[in-house]
Motif scaffolding. Structure first.
Motif, PDB file in Angstrom:
ATOM      1  N   GLN A  41      -2.696   7.431  10.062  1.00 24.61           N
ATOM      2  CA  GLN A  41      -3.669   7.150   9.003  1.00 24.61           C
ATOM      3  C   GLN A  41      -3.323   5.852   8.272  1.00 24.61           C
ATOM      4  N   LYS A  42      -2.030   5.613   8.068  1.00 26.44           N
ATOM      5  CA  LYS A  42      -1.618   4.383   7.382  1.00 26.44           C
ATOM      6  C   LYS A  42      -1.979   3.154   8.200  1.00 26.44           C
ATOM      7  N   GLU A  43      -1.777   3.235   9.508  1.00 26.93           N
ATOM      8  CA  GLU A  43      -2.103   2.097  10.368  1.00 26.93           C
ATOM      9  C   GLU A  43      -3.616   1.870  10.422  1.00 26.93           C
ATOM     10  N   THR A  44      -4.368   2.971  10.482  1.00 24.15           N
ATOM     11  CA  THR A  44      -5.834   2.857  10.456  1.00 24.15           C
ATOM     12  C   THR A  44      -6.296   2.224   9.157  1.00 24.15           C
ATOM     13  N   ILE A  46       0.819  -1.217   0.000  1.00 28.43           N
ATOM     14  CA  ILE A  46       0.000   0.000   0.000  1.00 28.43           C
ATOM     15  C   ILE A  46       0.856   1.272   0.000  1.00 28.43           C
ATOM     16  N   ALA A  47       2.181   1.119   0.048  1.00 30.13           N
ATOM     17  CA  ALA A  47       3.070   2.284   0.174  1.00 30.13           C
ATOM     18  C   ALA A  47       2.838   3.305  -0.931  1.00 30.13           C
ATOM     19  N   GLU A  48       2.688   2.847  -2.165  1.00 23.82           N
ATOM     20  CA  GLU A  48       2.552   3.772  -3.290  1.00 23.82           C
ATOM     21  C   GLU A  48       1.239   4.552  -3.234  1.00 23.82           C
ATOM     22  N   HIS A  49       0.261   4.034  -2.490  1.00 23.79           N
ATOM     23  CA  HIS A  49      -1.037   4.707  -2.385  1.00 23.79           C
ATOM     24  C   HIS A  49      -1.106   5.663  -1.201  1.00 23.79           C
ATOM     25  N   THR A  50      -0.149   5.560  -0.262  1.00 25.75           N
ATOM     26  CA  THR A  50      -0.298   6.254   1.019  1.00 25.75           C
ATOM     27  C   THR A  50       0.801   7.279   1.302  1.00 25.75           C
ATOM     28  N   LYS A  51       1.430   7.790   0.260  1.00 29.94           N
ATOM     29  CA  LYS A  51       2.547   8.715   0.447  1.00 29.94           C
ATOM     30  C   LYS A  51       2.139   9.976   1.191  1.00 29.94           C
ATOM     31  N   ASN A  52       0.899  10.418   1.028  1.00 32.47           N
ATOM     32  CA  ASN A  52       0.471  11.671   1.635  1.00 32.47           C
ATOM     33  C   ASN A  52      -0.270  11.480   2.961  1.00 32.47           C
TER      34      ASN A  52
END
Length: 316
Positions: A91-94, A80-86
């Motif tokens: 928020q990433k953990e949620t 999911i890294a490429e989708h969650t840069k911002n």
């Protein structure tokens, strides 16, 4: 007071360990693209729980979600890294927990579908809309045999889940959602004594818009074929048998590991827990299908301060 709190905490931990002891060590899986490894692992755990008779544990889905996150956490971070840069770390953990719990919940629900059942795909047709006493009542014709066991006529949806909007829910959580998450299709699987209602919504909107955009894009990649005009289709189910409505991890009420200290989750709860619950069936029962934004439900309205749309299905 401190001693009492420590005693309760220890008891919670012991029960948590007991719940996890029901899971089995999975066979080594190849590191493959997508969610294939997660899919195989979750299905194996569910099949084993059915065989061992531990599948109805009300904490099964949350426990298995924790296990998946522990086992595949780094793999999921990379995917999911490429989708969650911002997004922030929180928020990433949620987002990661929401994606995994949603997937585990979906496979769990499917494992209870009746065998050798009749299957009908019903796309209700609206025939009237009436406003009365501050409520909106939509009446639908659902072309289906009236001989089905346990018909449910009333399905109630929070208005902003359909129309969109911003505000705070009945617990004070903020939301800003697009809407267009209408209940548009029901797949009915039934025998002479039980029935499963599989509910299809056009999408589900996380109350945080910055998280919702990423959530939608990843969900659509996890569930091929669920793309809709408004986002990514959400699928949830309930079943009715022996005079009871069973919410197999679609229950909006959250319980602790020891006693069920009921916590009613509301529409904009940021990271809802998939609860397991049972309510008594009656022909006049009302199912509140959007007590939370991801369509956890109950026969009890957890958002009494929010306006609703009431769907009545005739089933004939």
């Amino acid at each position: 007071m401190i001693s009492l709190r420590l005693t309760k905490l220890l008891a919670e931990v012991l029960v948590f360990v007991f719940v996890f002891s029901g899971f089995v060590g999975a066979r080594p899986q190849a590191d493959v693209d997508g969610w294939t490894a997660v899919d195989l692992f979750v299905k194996e755990q569910i099949d084993t729980a059915h065989a061992k008779g531990t599948i109805n544990d009300p904490h099964f889905v949350e426990g298995l979600t924790d296990l998946v996150l522990k086992r595949f956490g780094r793999h999921l971070d990379a995917k999911i890294a490429e989708h969650t840069k911002n997004l922030t770390l929180g928020q990433k953990e949620t987002l990661k927990r929401l994606l995994v719990s949603d997937y585990v919940s979906y496979l769990y629900q499917k494992s209870f579908y009746p065998k050798n059942a009749k299957v009908l795909v019903v796309k209700p047709v609206k025939v009237a809309s009436v406003k009365a006493n501050g409520k909106v009542y939509d009446y639908y014709y659902a072309p289906m045999s009236s001989s089905i066991p346990y018909p449910i006529h009333w399905w109630v949806q929070v208005s902003v889940d359909i129309t969109g909007g911003s505000g705070v829910d009945s617990a004070g959580y903020s939301y800003n959602v697009n809407g267009n998450n209408d209940l548009f299709k029901i797949v009915v699987e039934y025998t002479s004594s039980k029935i499963t209602y599989e509910l299809h919504f056009h999408d589900e909107d996380h109350p945080d818009p910055s998280l919702d955009r990423t959530y939608d894009s990843i969900r659509c990649s996890i569930y091929p074929g669920r793309d809709s005009t408004y986002g990514c289709e959400d699928v949830e189910s309930i079943r009715v048998e022996d005079g009871s409505i069973v919410f197999p991890t679609t229950f909006s009420t959250e319980c602790g590991y020891i006693l069920c200290h009921e916590v009613s989750q509301t529409y904009a709860t940021p990271s809802p827990t998939h609860g397991y619950g049972v309510r008594t069936y009656s022909s006049s029962v009302e199912i509140y299908v959007s007590n939370t934004w991801n369509h956890l439900m109950d026969t009890v309205d957890t958002n009494p301060d929010m306006s609703k749309v009431w769907h009545y299905y005739s089933w004939r």
